[in-house]
Design a protein around this motif. Structure first.
Motif, PDB file in Angstrom:
ATOM      1  N   GLY A  27     -41.025  72.517  49.525  1.00  0.00           N
ATOM      2  CA  GLY A  27     -41.940  71.428  49.233  1.00  0.00           C
ATOM      3  C   GLY A  27     -41.979  71.110  47.750  1.00  0.00           C
ATOM      4  N   MET A  28     -42.046  69.807  47.419  1.00  0.00           N
ATOM      5  CA  MET A  28     -42.099  69.388  46.009  1.00  0.00           C
ATOM      6  C   MET A  28     -42.843  68.067  45.886  1.00  0.00           C
ATOM      7  SD  MET A  28     -38.083  68.423  45.923  1.00  0.00           S
ATOM      8  CE  MET A  28     -37.786  69.683  47.182  1.00  0.00           C
ATOM      9  N   ARG A  29     -43.144  67.657  44.659  1.00  0.00           N
ATOM     10  CA  ARG A  29     -43.805  66.375  44.449  1.00  0.00           C
ATOM     11  C   ARG A  29     -42.860  65.231  44.801  1.00  0.00           C
ATOM     12  NH1 ARG A  29     -45.673  69.836  40.433  1.00  0.00           N
ATOM     13  NH2 ARG A  29     -43.803  69.452  39.202  1.00  0.00           N
ATOM     14  N   LYS A  30     -43.436  64.125  45.243  1.00  0.00           N
ATOM     15  CA  LYS A  30     -42.628  63.012  45.723  1.00  0.00           C
ATOM     16  C   LYS A  30     -41.724  62.415  44.647  1.00  0.00           C
ATOM     17  CE  LYS A  30     -45.444  61.472  49.650  1.00  0.00           C
ATOM     18  NZ  LYS A  30     -44.374  61.568  50.654  1.00  0.00           N
ATOM     19  N   GLY A  31     -42.131  62.525  43.385  1.00  0.00           N
ATOM     20  CA  GLY A  31     -41.312  61.962  42.317  1.00  0.00           C
ATOM     21  C   GLY A  31     -40.092  62.782  41.967  1.00  0.00           C
ATOM     22  N   ASP A  32     -40.029  64.033  42.444  1.00  0.00           N
ATOM     23  CA  ASP A  32     -38.933  64.928  42.054  1.00  0.00           C
ATOM     24  C   ASP A  32     -37.677  64.721  42.887  1.00  0.00           C
ATOM     25  OD1 ASP A  32     -39.664  66.410  39.764  1.00  0.00           O
ATOM     26  OD2 ASP A  32     -41.127  67.516  40.938  1.00  0.00           O
ATOM     27  N   LYS A  33     -37.134  63.524  42.806  1.00  0.00           N
ATOM     28  CA  LYS A  33     -35.937  63.172  43.576  1.00  0.00           C
ATOM     29  C   LYS A  33     -34.698  63.921  43.072  1.00  0.00           C
ATOM     30  CE  LYS A  33     -37.500  58.597  45.090  1.00  0.00           C
ATOM     31  NZ  LYS A  33     -38.904  58.811  44.756  1.00  0.00           N
ATOM     32  N   TRP A  55     -52.808  80.225  49.620  1.00  0.00           N
ATOM     33  CA  TRP A  55     -52.029  79.344  50.494  1.00  0.00           C
ATOM     34  C   TRP A  55     -52.836  78.121  50.928  1.00  0.00           C
ATOM     35  CZ3 TRP A  55     -47.148  78.951  50.607  1.00  0.00           C
ATOM     36  CH2 TRP A  55     -46.471  78.319  51.661  1.00  0.00           C
ATOM     37  N   ASN A  56     -54.134  78.250  50.958  1.00  0.00           N
ATOM     38  CA  ASN A  56     -54.998  77.140  51.329  1.00  0.00           C
ATOM     39  C   ASN A  56     -55.002  76.036  50.265  1.00  0.00           C
ATOM     40  OD1 ASN A  56     -56.857  75.913  53.144  1.00  0.00           O
ATOM     41  ND2 ASN A  56     -58.559  76.564  51.855  1.00  0.00           N
ATOM     42  N   MET A  57     -54.548  76.385  49.034  1.00  0.00           N
ATOM     43  CA  MET A  57     -54.570  75.443  47.914  1.00  0.00           C
ATOM     44  C   MET A  57     -53.165  75.040  47.469  1.00  0.00           C
ATOM     45  SD  MET A  57     -57.759  74.944  47.257  1.00  0.00           S
ATOM     46  CE  MET A  57     -57.768  74.279  45.598  1.00  0.00           C
ATOM     47  N   LYS A  58     -52.171  75.308  48.279  1.00  0.00           N
ATOM     48  CA  LYS A  58     -50.783  75.119  47.848  1.00  0.00           C
ATOM     49  C   LYS A  58     -50.458  73.689  47.423  1.00  0.00           C
ATOM     50  CE  LYS A  58     -49.532  75.115  52.763  1.00  0.00           C
ATOM     51  NZ  LYS A  58     -50.969  75.310  53.158  1.00  0.00           N
ATOM     52  N   GLU A  59     -50.880  72.697  48.198  1.00  0.00           N
ATOM     53  CA  GLU A  59     -50.593  71.304  47.835  1.00  0.00           C
ATOM     54  C   GLU A  59     -51.350  70.894  46.571  1.00  0.00           C
ATOM     55  OE1 GLU A  59     -49.523  71.786  52.070  1.00  0.00           O
ATOM     56  OE2 GLU A  59     -51.412  72.140  51.016  1.00  0.00           O
ATOM     57  N   THR A  60     -52.555  71.424  46.392  1.00  0.00           N
ATOM     58  CA  THR A  60     -53.333  71.142  45.180  1.00  0.00           C
ATOM     59  C   THR A  60     -52.644  71.736  43.961  1.00  0.00           C
ATOM     60  OG1 THR A  60     -55.404  71.132  46.435  1.00  0.00           O
ATOM     61  CG2 THR A  60     -55.566  71.435  44.056  1.00  0.00           C
ATOM     62  N   SER A 118     -54.557  57.169  37.619  1.00  0.00           N
ATOM     63  CA  SER A 118     -53.189  56.894  37.215  1.00  0.00           C
ATOM     64  C   SER A 118     -52.505  58.160  36.716  1.00  0.00           C
ATOM     65  CB  SER A 118     -53.172  55.818  36.118  1.00  0.00           C
ATOM     66  OG  SER A 118     -53.836  56.274  34.952  1.00  0.00           O
ATOM     67  N   ILE A 119     -53.278  59.035  36.038  1.00  0.00           N
ATOM     68  CA  ILE A 119     -52.711  60.304  35.580  1.00  0.00           C
ATOM     69  C   ILE A 119     -52.283  61.149  36.769  1.00  0.00           C
ATOM     70  CG2 ILE A 119     -53.276  62.508  34.477  1.00  0.00           C
ATOM     71  CD1 ILE A 119     -55.080  60.891  32.561  1.00  0.00           C
ATOM     72  N   ALA A 120     -53.128  61.205  37.815  1.00  0.00           N
ATOM     73  CA  ALA A 120     -52.794  61.981  39.016  1.00  0.00           C
ATOM     74  C   ALA A 120     -51.571  61.398  39.714  1.00  0.00           C
ATOM     75  CB  ALA A 120     -53.983  61.988  39.966  1.00  0.00           C
ATOM     76  N   ARG A 175     -49.760  69.492  43.155  1.00  0.00           N
ATOM     77  CA  ARG A 175     -50.221  68.224  42.584  1.00  0.00           C
ATOM     78  C   ARG A 175     -50.704  68.405  41.148  1.00  0.00           C
ATOM     79  NH1 ARG A 175     -53.139  67.010  46.517  1.00  0.00           N
ATOM     80  NH2 ARG A 175     -55.138  67.810  45.774  1.00  0.00           N
ATOM     81  N   ASN A 176     -51.343  69.543  40.860  1.00  0.00           N
ATOM     82  CA  ASN A 176     -51.847  69.819  39.512  1.00  0.00           C
ATOM     83  C   ASN A 176     -50.757  70.321  38.561  1.00  0.00           C
ATOM     84  OD1 ASN A 176     -54.387  69.082  40.380  1.00  0.00           O
ATOM     85  ND2 ASN A 176     -55.129  71.174  40.629  1.00  0.00           N
ATOM     86  N   ARG A 177     -49.561  70.500  39.088  1.00  0.00           N
ATOM     87  CA  ARG A 177     -48.379  70.907  38.310  1.00  0.00           C
ATOM     88  C   ARG A 177     -48.509  72.314  37.742  1.00  0.00           C
ATOM     89  NH1 ARG A 177     -45.998  65.620  35.182  1.00  0.00           N
ATOM     90  NH2 ARG A 177     -44.268  67.065  34.892  1.00  0.00           N
ATOM     91  N   THR A 178     -49.301  73.166  38.385  1.00  0.00           N
ATOM     92  CA  THR A 178     -49.316  74.588  38.030  1.00  0.00           C
ATOM     93  C   THR A 178     -48.106  75.283  38.637  1.00  0.00           C
ATOM     94  OG1 THR A 178     -50.807  75.000  39.895  1.00  0.00           O
ATOM     95  CG2 THR A 178     -51.810  74.738  37.732  1.00  0.00           C
ATOM     96  N   ILE A 179     -47.501  74.661  39.654  1.00  0.00           N
ATOM     97  CA  ILE A 179     -46.232  75.117  40.228  1.00  0.00           C
ATOM     98  C   ILE A 179     -45.317  73.906  40.383  1.00  0.00           C
ATOM     99  CG2 ILE A 179     -47.232  77.101  41.446  1.00  0.00           C
ATOM    100  CD1 ILE A 179     -47.167  75.427  44.020  1.00  0.00           C
TER     101      ILE A 179
END
Length: 285
Positions: free
Chosen positions: A240-246, A95-100, A29-31, A103-107
């Motif tokens: 690219g951004m997280r899905k919640g960032d409308k 670049w191989n870890m960009k989505e991670t 749920s946190i993720a 998701r981890n909110r480091t960016i």
């Protein structure tokens, strides 16, 4: 006594299982919350947005000899967030870890010649597309390779986790089936691939046309390279951004349109490419 002991052990085992499952659910749920939260208010409050990029990707974002970070996307991101009084901070990432990293909110954003693909759309949200691109084959003219089939039994270089690598796997008959062992050499950056191409260690590279055009143009002997367009469809670059960032998406989309309207986007395009032809954001009439 023995029965009571067995019952107690069974009860403890059940409790441990319940707590374990509960813990897993909390982590999940946190993720999920991290990916679905709208973070615009916190970005606005801290006054800066963190943008992840590969700092070797010319001309979108790269280091000059003096170490200064420059590029098309650097200028564009700064211009977008200047409209909101927010500072754009740039964070070099694997670049191989960009989505991670996202998701981890480091960016907060992936903004670095980032191609929209169906696979990526399942994980993240994209801004409106702002630039057209395509994958091209770059070789040395001395190799006399003028088509994808000309790579028969030759070695191909591709960047790890790039859209080119994905296309190579999705449509093997176009290029992958021709190359040596049907397996490309993977690189962390295109800079290293270009060095190997020049040294003859590979005979071709599948690469973004915007990167290839800019890099070759600034080489000492640009005429020594051959660029071949194959059958891969064109691509679009977006943020690219997280899905919640409308809210963040809306702010970026609106700012891109404003930059097109006031001529800033055209100036940035012409500064880095000498043309505005690849832009996908037109001024409103």
């Amino acid at each position: 006594m023995r029965k009571k002991l067995v019952s107690l052990v069974a009860l403890l085992a059940s409790l441990i299982m319940v707590l374990s499952l509960s813990g897993c659910g909390s982590k999940k749920s946190i993720a999920q919350e991290a990916n679905t939260a709208d973070t615009w208010s916190s970005i606005k409050k801290r006054g800066r947005v963190i943008i992840g990029l590969d700092d070797t990707f010319v001309p979108m974002g790269f280091r000059q000899k003096n170490g200064k970070l420059v590029g098309y996307d650097i200028d564009l991101a700064k211009a977008v967030f200047k409209q909101y009084g927010i500072k754009a901070d740039f964070q070099p990432i694997d670049w191989n870890m960009k989505e991670t990293e996202l998701r981890n909110r480091t960016i907060d954003l992936i903004w670095n010649g980032y191609t929209i693909t169906p696979a990526r759309q399942k994980q993240i949200a994209f801004s409106r597309p702002y630039m057209a691109n395509r994958q091209v084959l770059v070789t040395k003219k001395s190799e006399n390779i003028t088509s994808f089939s000309g790579m028969q039994n030759k070695t191909l270089g591709v960047q790890t986790s790039s859209s080119g690598a994905s296309l190579l796997d999705e449509h093997p008959g176009m290029l992958k089936d021709y190359i040596k062992d049907k397996t490309p050499v993977m690189y962390d950056s295109f800079n290293n691939a270009f060095m190997d191409l020049d040294a003859g260690r590979i005979q071709g590279m599948l690469i973004d046309s915007v990167y290839a055009g800019y890099y070759i143009q600034h080489e000492k002997n640009p005429d020594s390279y051959q660029t071949t367009v194959g059958g891969f469809d064109g691509e679009d670059f977006a943020v690219g951004m997280r899905k919640g960032d409308k809210t963040l998406k809306g702010k970026i989309d609106s700012a891109l349109q404003q930059l097109a309207n006031d001529g800033t986007l055209k100036k940035i395009n012409e500064k880095w490419f000498g043309t505005n032809d690849n832009s996908l954001v037109e001024p409103e009439k």
